[in-house]
Design a protein around this motif. Structure first.
Motif, PDB file in Angstrom:
ATOM      1  N   ALA A 241      47.968   7.399  29.940  1.00  0.00           N
ATOM      2  CA  ALA A 241      48.460   7.906  28.659  1.00  0.00           C
ATOM      3  C   ALA A 241      47.731   7.196  27.532  1.00  0.00           C
ATOM      4  N   SER A 243      47.401   6.874  23.156  1.00  0.00           N
ATOM      5  CA  SER A 243      48.071   7.153  21.890  1.00  0.00           C
ATOM      6  C   SER A 243      47.500   6.216  20.843  1.00  0.00           C
ATOM      7  N   VAL A 249      50.779  11.917  22.314  1.00  0.00           N
ATOM      8  CA  VAL A 249      50.451  11.126  23.495  1.00  0.00           C
ATOM      9  C   VAL A 249      49.719  12.065  24.445  1.00  0.00           C
ATOM     10  N   LEU A 251      47.875  12.782  28.096  1.00  0.00           N
ATOM     11  CA  LEU A 251      47.933  12.361  29.489  1.00  0.00           C
ATOM     12  C   LEU A 251      46.662  12.790  30.204  1.00  0.00           C
ATOM     13  N   VAL A 273      54.958   4.756  31.045  1.00  0.00           N
ATOM     14  CA  VAL A 273      54.857   5.805  32.061  1.00  0.00           C
ATOM     15  C   VAL A 273      55.479   5.275  33.343  1.00  0.00           C
ATOM     16  N   VAL A 280      57.861   9.874  31.188  1.00  0.00           N
ATOM     17  CA  VAL A 280      57.305   9.117  30.075  1.00  0.00           C
ATOM     18  C   VAL A 280      58.433   8.817  29.098  1.00  0.00           C
ATOM     19  N   SER A 282      58.731   7.448  25.216  1.00  0.00           N
ATOM     20  CA  SER A 282      57.931   7.152  24.023  1.00  0.00           C
ATOM     21  C   SER A 282      58.854   6.875  22.841  1.00  0.00           C
TER      22      SER A 282
END
Length: 810
Positions: A241, A243, A249, A251, A273, A280, A282
């Motif tokens: 992942a 970001s 985000v 993948l 993750v 996931v 976040s």
């Protein structure tokens, strides 16, 4: 005649004196358990040698449960500062302030000495065990296990990664070397760290590209849509992942293909993750977002800026820490409902370290203080109560919730966060400086300032603990060869006789039926077929029905067979040990329960209130009327008695033709289990009314044995070895045939005993609890004494003999 009477009187007095001496020795053993566990074993062993009585057996079980063998690794001339165990558990490494690192065999024999050229600060295996990283103030070096230096590097921040060594020699620079010290990659990077799975490491280059590398240094790279500052990998390495400054985000697969985009309403602050890459967690735009397979499942408001998140640890638990020191924990029911617990942490948090099985976590503040918390309530646990002095070392196990706590006075306390009290490892004479577990958590290696390291046997070869990582043990049984099969609601596990795992199978649904014979058979909810395993855990056959399997049982004796039955397809089916169907017993209505009788026939009970006895070929030999509501049936070894249960309290002794002989009355709550002695001369019932009761084969009551809590397990042992009971207080009790207590076996877990089985010869007993552990107990006196001699090979020291001179009498 007078001389004979006098001789008998003298003999009785001698026996009485020996029993009194055994009681006193057993009491002394119990008194020394916490601080001097080896001495406790010696005293209990002496007690059992003096007389085979209950206090002596109970004391020896308790001492053996709390004592672990240790091998002392001697040779360093200075304090031992660091230790490591190779991933294959074949080699040990120690480093010392004397300027050397040493390699040892798995049994503690010296292999080689490495002249490090300075005080050793760290030793780490690179690869399986043939290469060792040695870190001193002067730099880093990679050595072979034969003592040859392969490569040397200047001092640098570093980490051992998959197949090699990752170094950060200067700001913005990353160097990756293989296990022989050959530099494979040098990368300019703003951010870099170790990878997971086959990804050795990753780097974010100045142009915003994300690059990751396999163990041979081969590169995969992508350039995400927004400037990237953060990379997160699944523990398996199968999902990456990315970001950063944007609100997405992204993948990626390990080969560089984008497999998903998780869109947020604002800048992403933190990402985690799960190990399998499916979930996931976040933090962005004042919310925690939970994702599964790339889809948003749920959002929860967050009070402040997120500093740390961990998604779907063991049990599926997720954790978050915000900038105000507020920890929040969510249980997996969040995906169906909402269940969470939270707490505030004082001080500036440096890191959070969860335990392997997600039962506890360690929070370390920037001032070096550590707080330990249980997930169930996130309340701090004062570990100082488990120590003699100040805490110097804490380490988590690799596969279980064992935690090493070492103090500045040389005490090693092993805690298990699943309701077990501490296990004390006594032997070091100065502060504990380091420690590590073997890959399977069976061994522990500790380092001390007393110039020694010690290798401890946490899970001994006998009396092993069989750990279930997620669930309580619902059932277990011995296969031929003394392997143990254990079942929890989500898995099937096979262990060898020493407690080493042979095979584990995760189940797609709850376990619904099982039986253990020479092999094992099991089915899950809604299954129309059962899986049959051989004694070594390999798949043998599939036992098929035309309807959902209700339950199953197995036969006793040489011809090992299984029977399965189904209400839906109205049949019971008999299978041999190879999974070949030997008979199909068709009924006009659903089959409720069944069992094998003495001659190998099968008796079934159906919804039409008829019991039928079937030949081995599947023909009805006899049938008789029974009342409605039959729930279980047990058959005597001689075949002359049936114990038929109608619900919890209505239990009848019947002839083989169904004629009622006597009702078992006296229990004031549900009967949990019924067993018949191997000789066919006694019946044992255990009940929620806190009692176990003995009966003769005509149902006449015998001794009533009271327990402190509900009794769930009752099991006769072979020959004249009596029987055992398992109680909700977590204790297993061994009784003689007359109901007199022979021993108490305490696994320290204080969780309800849910199941038990014994080997055919009756030498060993396996018990399981709803706390997630199973134990193997030796039952014979000779085996107990042999185990005690093996666990503590030494005898009494002169000081110990002087202290207990009156009891030892030598």
């Amino acid at each position: 005649m007078r001389r004979t009477a006098a001789s008998l009187l003298l003999l009785c007095l001698q026996v009485y004196a020996q029993e009194e001496r055994a009681r006193d020795l057993a009491a002394a053993s119990v008194d020394t358990l916490k601080g001097q566990s080896e001495l406790a074993v010696l005293l209990a062993r002496e007690a059992l040698e003096a007389a085979d009585i209950e206090p002596a057996r109970t004391a020896l079980y308790a001492a053996l449960m709390r004592t672990r063998k240790s091998t002392v690794l001697k040779g360093h001339e200075g304090p031992v500062s660091c230790v490591d165990i190779s991933p294959d558990d074949e080699t040990l490494a120690t480093g010392s302030e004397d300027g050397t690192a040493r390699l040892w065999t798995a049994t503690g024999e010296p292999k080689s000495t490495l002249a490090a050229g300075g005080a050793v600060r760290e030793v780490r295996f690179v690869g399986s065990g043939a290469r060792l990283l040695v870190v001193t103030d002067n730099g880093l070096a990679i050595w072979t296990d034969a003592g040859q230096k392969l490569a040397e590097f200047p001092p640098a921040r570093h980490a051992v990664t998959a197949g090699g060594l990752l170094m950060f020699p200067a700001e913005g620079q990353v160097r990756f070397a293989d296990r022989d010290g050959k530099v494979l990659r040098e990368v300019a990077a703003a951010v870099a760290d170790v990878g997971a799975g086959d990804v050795a490491f990753y780097a974010i280059t100045p142009d915003g590209s994300v690059r990751w590398y396999d163990r041979k240094g081969h590169e995969k790279s992508v350039k995400p849509g927004a400037l990237t500052s953060r990379v997160t990998l699944a523990a398996s390495g199968n999902v990456i992942a990315t970001s950063g400054g944007g609100s997405d985000v992204e993948l990626w697969s390990p080969d560089g293909k984008r497999i998903g985009v998780l869109a947020h309403g604002g800048p992403v602050e933190a990402v985690s993750v799960s190990a399998d890459g499916q979930r996931v967690l976040s933090a962005a735009d004042r919310q925690y977002s939970f994702w599964r397979d790339g889809k948003l499942v749920r959002q929860v408001p967050k009070p402040g800026t997120a500093r740390f998140v961990a998604a779907s640890l063991a049990y599926g638990i997720s954790i978050a820490l915000d900038g105000d020191g507020h920890i929040t924990l969510w249980y997996p029911t969040l995906y169906e409902g909402d269940e969470m617990v939270s707490a505030d942490i004082e001080g500036r948090v440096r890191r959070i370290e969860p335990s392997c099985n997600a039962n506890a976590l360690m929070v370390e503040n920037e001032d070096g203080t550590r707080t330990f918390m249980k997930y169930a309530h996130l309340k701090a646990v004062d570990v100082r109560k488990s120590l003699w002095g100040e805490l110097t070392v804490s380490r988590w196990g690799n596969r279980s919730d064992w935690q090493l706590l070492g103090d500045d006075r040389g005490l090693v306390a092993l805690r298990n966060w699943d309701r077990l009290p501490p296990l004390y490892l006594v032997g070091h004479t100065d502060a504990i400086s380091d420690g590590c577990f073997s890959s399977d958590d069976r061994l522990l290696l500790t380092a001390s300032r007393d110039h020694t390291a010690r290798l401890w046997e946490i899970v001994p070869a006998e009396m092993p603990m069989l750990w279930h990582e997620r669930n309580g043990v619902s059932s277990l049984g011995y296969t031929s060869g003394a392997n143990v099969v254990t079942f929890d609601w989500h898995g099937v596990h096979l262990w060898d006789r020493d407690g080493r795992p042979l095979r584990s199978m995760d189940l797609p649904r709850y376990l619904s039926a099982w039986a253990v014979g020479k092999g094992a058979a099991f089915a899950t909810e809604r299954d129309k077929a059962a899986t049959l395993l051989d004694p070594n855990g390999k798949d043998v056959a599939v036992l098929e029905h035309d309807g959902v399997i209700t339950w199953m049982c197995r036969s006793w004796g040489e011809g090992d067979r299984f029977a399965t039955w189904s209400k839906e397809d109205r049949t019971a089916r008999v299978w041999d040990a190879n999974g070949k169907r030997r008979a199909i017993c068709k009924h006009p209505s659903g089959v409720i329960t069944a069992n094998f009788v003495a001659d190998g026939s099968l008796i079934t009970f159906a919804e039409d209130n008829l019991a039928r006895v079937w030949s081995t070929g599947g023909k009805v030999k006899a049938q008789f009327q029974v009342a409605s509501g039959v729930t279980a049936c047990a058959c005597s070894p001689k075949g002359d008695r049936l114990i038929i249960c109608y619900g919890g309290r209505d239990v009848w002794v019947c002839t083989e033709k169904g004629k009622q002989v006597e009702r078992l009355t006296g229990h004031t709550a549900d009967i949990r289990l019924v067993d018949i002695s191997p000789q066919g001369d006694a019946i044992l019932t255990v009940s929620s009314d806190h009692t176990a009761r003995l009966w003769d084969m005509d149902g006449r009551p015998g001794k009533v044995i009271t327990h402190p809590k509900e009794v769930w397990i009752g099991l006769f042992l072979p020959e004249q070895d009596g029987f055992v009971t398992g109680c909700m207080d977590g204790l297993v009790r061994h009784w003689d045939r007359d109901g007199n207590l022979r021993a108490v076996m305490d696994g320290q877990e204080k969780c309800a005993i849910t199941c038990a089985d014994r080997t055919e010869d009756g030498r060993y007993l396996a018990t399981g609890s709803d706390g997630g552990t199973a134990y193997v107990w030796p039952l014979r006196r000779d085996d107990l004494l042999r185990l005690a001699r093996d666990r503590v090979a030494r005898g009494f020291t002169p000081e110990e003999r002087e202290l207990y001179a009156e009891l030892l009498g030598k």
